[in-house]
Scaffold this active site. Structure first.
Site, short mmCIF file in Angstrom:
data_model
loop_
_atom_site.label_atom_id
_atom_site.label_comp_id
_atom_site.label_asym_id
_atom_site.label_seq_id
_atom_site.Cartn_x
_atom_site.Cartn_y
_atom_site.Cartn_z
N ASP A 50 -77.62 4.33 -12.12
CA ASP A 50 -76.96 4.94 -10.82
C ASP A 50 -75.17 4.39 -10.68
O ASP A 50 -74.79 4.57 -9.72
CB ASP A 50 -78.29 3.56 -10.24
CG ASP A 50 -79.37 4.09 -9.68
OD1 ASP A 50 -79.62 4.96 -9.77
OD2 ASP A 50 -80.07 3.33 -9.29
N ALA A 51 -74.60 3.59 -10.85
CA ALA A 51 -73.22 2.47 -11.12
C ALA A 51 -72.93 3.60 -11.51
O ALA A 51 -71.59 3.84 -11.02
CB ALA A 51 -73.19 1.37 -12.10
N TYR A 53 -73.03 7.13 -11.79
CA TYR A 53 -72.69 7.77 -10.57
C TYR A 53 -71.68 7.66 -9.49
O TYR A 53 -70.87 8.57 -8.70
CB TYR A 53 -74.08 8.11 -10.06
CG TYR A 53 -74.17 9.43 -9.05
CD1 TYR A 53 -74.74 10.82 -9.52
CD2 TYR A 53 -73.93 8.84 -8.36
CE1 TYR A 53 -74.67 11.47 -8.99
CE2 TYR A 53 -74.34 10.38 -6.86
CZ TYR A 53 -74.75 11.20 -7.12
OH TYR A 53 -74.54 12.41 -6.35
N SER A 98 -78.90 11.75 6.63
CA SER A 98 -78.94 10.97 5.58
C SER A 98 -78.17 9.32 5.93
O SER A 98 -78.43 9.04 7.20
CB SER A 98 -78.30 10.68 4.05
OG SER A 98 -78.26 9.71 2.99
N LYS A 131 -84.91 -1.04 1.57
CA LYS A 131 -84.52 0.12 1.19
C LYS A 131 -85.27 1.36 0.08
O LYS A 131 -84.79 0.51 -1.51
CB LYS A 131 -82.26 0.74 0.92
CG LYS A 131 -82.30 2.16 1.17
CD LYS A 131 -80.95 2.88 0.81
CE LYS A 131 -80.38 3.60 0.66
NZ LYS A 131 -81.08 4.80 -0.16
N ARG A 152 -86.91 16.21 1.99
CA ARG A 152 -85.73 16.89 2.21
C ARG A 152 -84.80 17.90 1.97
O ARG A 152 -84.29 18.27 2.81
CB ARG A 152 -85.03 15.66 2.22
CG ARG A 152 -84.24 15.82 2.63
CD ARG A 152 -82.70 14.14 3.27
NE ARG A 152 -82.39 13.53 1.51
CZ ARG A 152 -81.92 12.39 2.18
NH1 ARG A 152 -81.12 12.13 3.56
NH2 ARG A 152 -81.19 12.32 0.94
N GLU A 186 -90.82 7.55 2.75
CA GLU A 186 -89.65 7.35 1.09
C GLU A 186 -91.48 7.48 0.48
O GLU A 186 -92.36 6.75 0.65
CB GLU A 186 -89.51 6.00 0.56
CG GLU A 186 -88.68 6.84 -0.01
CD GLU A 186 -87.46 7.06 0.45
OE1 GLU A 186 -87.10 7.40 1.43
OE2 GLU A 186 -86.41 7.26 -0.83
N CYS A 422 -96.23 -9.73 -41.06
CA CYS A 422 -96.24 -10.26 -39.97
C CYS A 422 -94.75 -10.98 -40.40
O CYS A 422 -94.65 -11.66 -41.75
CB CYS A 422 -96.29 -11.94 -40.03
SG CYS A 422 -95.99 -12.57 -38.72
N CYS A 444 -100.10 -18.59 -37.24
CA CYS A 444 -99.08 -18.05 -38.21
C CYS A 444 -97.20 -19.18 -37.19
O CYS A 444 -96.86 -19.64 -37.69
CB CYS A 444 -98.69 -16.37 -36.89
SG CYS A 444 -97.67 -16.42 -37.55
S1 IVH Z 1 -83.88 5.50 7.34
C1 IVH Z 1 -81.30 9.12 9.58
N1 IVH Z 1 -85.34 3.51 6.47
O1 IVH Z 1 -82.05 6.34 2.02
C2 IVH Z 1 -81.98 9.10 8.06
N2 IVH Z 1 -84.04 5.59 5.30
O2 IVH Z 1 -79.61 6.95 1.54
C3 IVH Z 1 -82.96 7.88 8.13
N3 IVH Z 1 -84.73 5.64 2.55
O3 IVH Z 1 -82.41 9.68 3.13
C4 IVH Z 1 -83.26 7.44 7.14
N4 IVH Z 1 -86.21 3.53 3.10
O4 IVH Z 1 -84.69 8.83 1.68
C5 IVH Z 1 -84.58 4.83 5.73
N5 IVH Z 1 -86.33 2.03 5.57
C6 IVH Z 1 -85.41 3.34 4.86
C7 IVH Z 1 -85.06 3.81 4.24
C8 IVH Z 1 -84.81 4.77 4.37
C9 IVH Z 1 -85.19 4.61 2.09
C10 IVH Z 1 -83.91 6.57 1.66
C11 IVH Z 1 -84.20 7.41 2.83
C12 IVH Z 1 -82.72 8.05 2.94
C13 IVH Z 1 -81.57 7.68 2.32
C14 IVH Z 1 -80.63 7.30 2.94
#
Ligand code: IVH
Length: 714
Positions: A50-51, A53, A98, A131, A152, A186, A422, A444
């Protein structure tokens, strides 16, 4: 989800990222981002952590800001899915947008200020959700029945994944009412299910998933798989409700939950409703503190304006809503080099492979070693010294190596050879279970744990040195500290050179140790990540073994110096040691700490003035004792610092408040002088301790005033 989230590069502050110097480097980076996105969507492994990226896409964004003429069509900074190329053919009823990202409180405040400006008034409250680190899907319900689930994709159209998604826990096939609507949320894999999924997968001869997110992605797309890994679902949005109802976000989520759908609000993280951004920040801090204990991957917080009116007025751009924002936590998976594989033998004889790593920062912690779980797993994962490996700090806090980048493996690397015997005692290994064990079990490691228990700094049992311990263990008389209390003269006498008198003395000494304070018992048990001072701190805080055993990981973290990692280790050590603890309790060993009126860290007004090494605010002074203190061993010197209300540390730094200098002191005393830190001769420190112990406060004050500036103490 990183790749989806990071496409919102307008909020990855280009000021913090270096633009590429050449157009060729820029286009190469764009390709790398796209390839990572493709790998992510195909689900089997992560091409990039992730970092890395985040950093790469930030540089792409910075380059585009500096050299707009270089910007490629469909740049990953603009398109949903970062141009990963995996889109489906089922159109969404409304675009799946997003979220923009922020990375700190400042970014969040800017977002809120902008929202207020758009609204022309302060927003009427915010929700804070976890999230979830998974994949966004849209689930269509017709007359209450789940009819179709779509990924999506590029935001306009996605893939039909109805078959697999129907298995996700939290996404019911039938709602509680015959309503027609679309629920978005999600799909993800819990930590426990991720472990299970990898077991299933490697058991079928396939490479393991590197991360729960790719495991969820791979599983969601899997067709005709001979095995099935569990998926979960949390809803975070609903479309198709009557707009006239003007439901707030929290209201809409409560309604969705009443239909039987699991929502982020219903998750262990909850969805606090906050009136101000300060409250939002506090809620995010709480989420961050708890996130490793939730059992599912959370890579940030999502903050949303709660009121329908605010959301309608704020609206969305083509890419993201203005009423919501993602606050991203630092990444929990990084890549680093596996330096070597070590084999460790635990207290109960469990033998585990441990990865020694090139130090790497993961969510604020420097990780230098990580578990490789077990030998079967290690062989299946085909991880080798020299590999670039994915390292993850997640649910259980103890970092783990989840996989290797096979395409970057050095040609010279050799497969790891598991031990034939061991490594601690040379005994046979029982390989019948996944967790290998030394067949001698607790015996042991018995010598080590007994020596630690009986040591002067622990239970201080005189006459029970290495030699006798060795005899006792060899004779099979003791395997854990509790067994010592069952010894009697008749059992000891036949041992080498043990006469009536010495056997009698030894039994008496062992029995006398049963009255030692709880802190010494705890020291003697030797919990990982606790030494003598930490054991004392724990004993003083919890007072009794019962209270310590009842403490949650959160409770443990209220003790000074106990962070999340140590708290989890202490909790799991207590579980592992529970049988021995119970045996000790059954033998009447004292499990209570005597109350010490000067004991830190209680900084209440009543005790603070009696603790000489406290600062005016009640917090302990940081004290280093170097050289000999008359009449005290080094440990006793450190203990004395604590008795006097201070905190003893071993190295001198700018944060040190006092250095006690005794005979034989070396560079530490010189360093204290260089840094201008007050010093106290060891004799005066010993006198101070004496005065304090006898309650002579005037003498204490007099002795202190010779060293420390007057207002600093008492
Ligand atoms: S709200 C209009 N709530 O994070 C978009 N998204 O980085 C509304 N995600 O596309 C998204 N947890 O796939 C929302 N509690 C949460 C979320 C969440 C994960 C994801 C989701 C979104 C992406 C955006």
């Amino acid at each position: 989800m990183l790749i989806m989230g990071a496409q919102m590069s307008t909020t990855v502050d280009p000021a913090h990222a270096a633009a590429f110097d050449s157009q060729a480097d820029y286009t190469a980076a764009v390709e790398q981002v796209r390839a990572a996105a493709r790998d992510y969507y195909s689900g089997s492994t992560l091409a990039m952590d992730d970092a890395t990226y985040d950093a790469l896409i930030a540089r792409v964004a910075a380059t585009e800001a500096a050299r707009p003429e270089w910007t490629v069509a469909e740049s990953p900074t603009e398109v949903v899915g970062a141009g990963g190329g995996v889109v489906g053919d089922v159109p969404h009823t409304t675009p799946m947008l997003s979220l923009d990202n922020v990375f700190d409180a400042n970014g969040l405040r800017k977002w809120a200020a902008r929202l207020d400006r758009i609204l022309g008034r302060p927003a009427g409250g915010y929700t804070v959700e976890p999230k979830i680190d998974g994949l966004a899907i849209s689930a269509r319900y017709v007359d209450g029945a789940l009819t179709q689930v779509i990924t999506r994709g590029d935001g306009r159209a996605g893939e039909d994944v109805t078959g697999q998604a129907r298995r996700a826990v939290g996404l019911p096939h039938q709602l509680g009412s015959p309503v027609t609507l679309e629920i978005r949320g999600e799909v993800f894999m819990t930590e426990a299910d991720f472990a299970l999924a990898n077991e299933l997968r490697t058991g079928h001869g396939e490479p393991p998933f590197a991360h729960p997110r790719s495991a969820a992605a791979g599983t969601l797309r899997a067709v005709d798989r001979a095995y099935s890994a569990p998926l979960s679902f949390f809803a975070y949005a609903v479309h198709g409700l009557d707009p006239a109802a003007h439901l707030s976000h929290s209201g809409a989520m409560a309604y969705v939950a009443s239909l039987g759908v699991v929502t982020t609000a219903g998750s262990a993280a909850g969805m606090p409703l906050c009136a101000t951004i300060d409250e939002v920040i506090a809620a995010i801090e709480t989420l961050d503190a708890n996130r490793l204990t939730l059992g599912f991957g959370v890579d940030g917080a999502v903050v949303k304006a709660d009121l329908a009116a605010d959301r309608d007025e704020a609206g969305s751009s083509s890419r993201a809503p203005r009423w919501g924002i993602a606050f991203k936590f630092p990444a929990d998976t990084r890549t680093t080099t596996l330096l070597r594989i070590e084999v460790q033998v635990g207290r109960t004889g469990v033998i585990t492979p441990v990865a020694v790593l090139e130090p790497v920062q993961i969510s604020g912690v420097t990780v230098t070693s990580a578990t490789l779980h077990n030998f079967d797993d290690l062989v299946r994962r085909n991880v080798r010294a020299g590999d670039t490996v994915f390292v993850r700090r997640a649910g259980d806090v103890i970092p783990e190596v989840t996989g290797a980048k096979l395409d970057e493996r050095p040609e010279t690397s050799e497969p790891f050879t598991p031990p034939a015997e061991c490594p601690r005692c040379g005994g046979e290994i029982d390989r019948s279970q996944k967790r290998w064990r030394c067949t001698r079990g607790r015996a042991c490691g018995a010598h080590e744990s007994l020596a630690y228990y009986t040591a002067r700094t622990s239970m201080d049992i005189e006459g029970l040195g290495d030699k006798i311990i060795d005899l006792l263990v060899r004779a099979g008389l003791v395997t854990d500290p509790a067994d010592l209390y069952d010894l009697d003269v008749a059992t000891l006498k036949p041992l080498d050179r043990m006469g009536d008198v010495s056997a009698g003395k030894l039994v008496a000494n062992i029995q006398a140790s049963a009255a030692q304070p709880f802190s010494r018992v705890l020291t003697g048990l030797g919990l990982r990540m606790t030494g003598r001072s930490m054991s004392r701190r724990l004993a003083r805080h919890f007072q009794t073994m019962d209270a310590l055993l009842a403490a949650s990981v959160e409770d443990l973290q209220t003790v000074e110096g106990v962070g999340p990692e140590r708290a989890v280790t202490i909790a799991s050590e207590l579980i592992e040691l529970r049988p021995v603890i119970d045996k000790l309790i059954a033998r009447g060993i004292n499990m209570t700490e005597p109350v010490d009126p000067t004991a830190p860290p209680t900084a209440d007004a009543e005790t603070a003035p009696t603790a000489p090494l406290r600062k005016p605010d009640g917090s302990p002074m940081t004290v280093v004792v170097t050289g000999a203190v008359p009449g005290l061993t080094r440990d006793e010197g450190n203990e004395a610092v604590e008795r006097l209300g201070g905190k003893s540390t071993s190295s001198v730094s700018k944060r040190t408040d006092l250095v006690v200098v005794g005979e034989g002191a070396g560079s530490k005393a010189a360093k204290a002088e260089d840094l201008g830190i007050p010093t106290m001769p060891a004799q005066r420190f010993a006198d101070l301790l004496g005065a304090h112990n006898s309650g002579d406060t005037a003498q204490v004050a007099a002795l202190l005033s010779e060293t420390l500036p007057a207002p600093a103490v008492l």
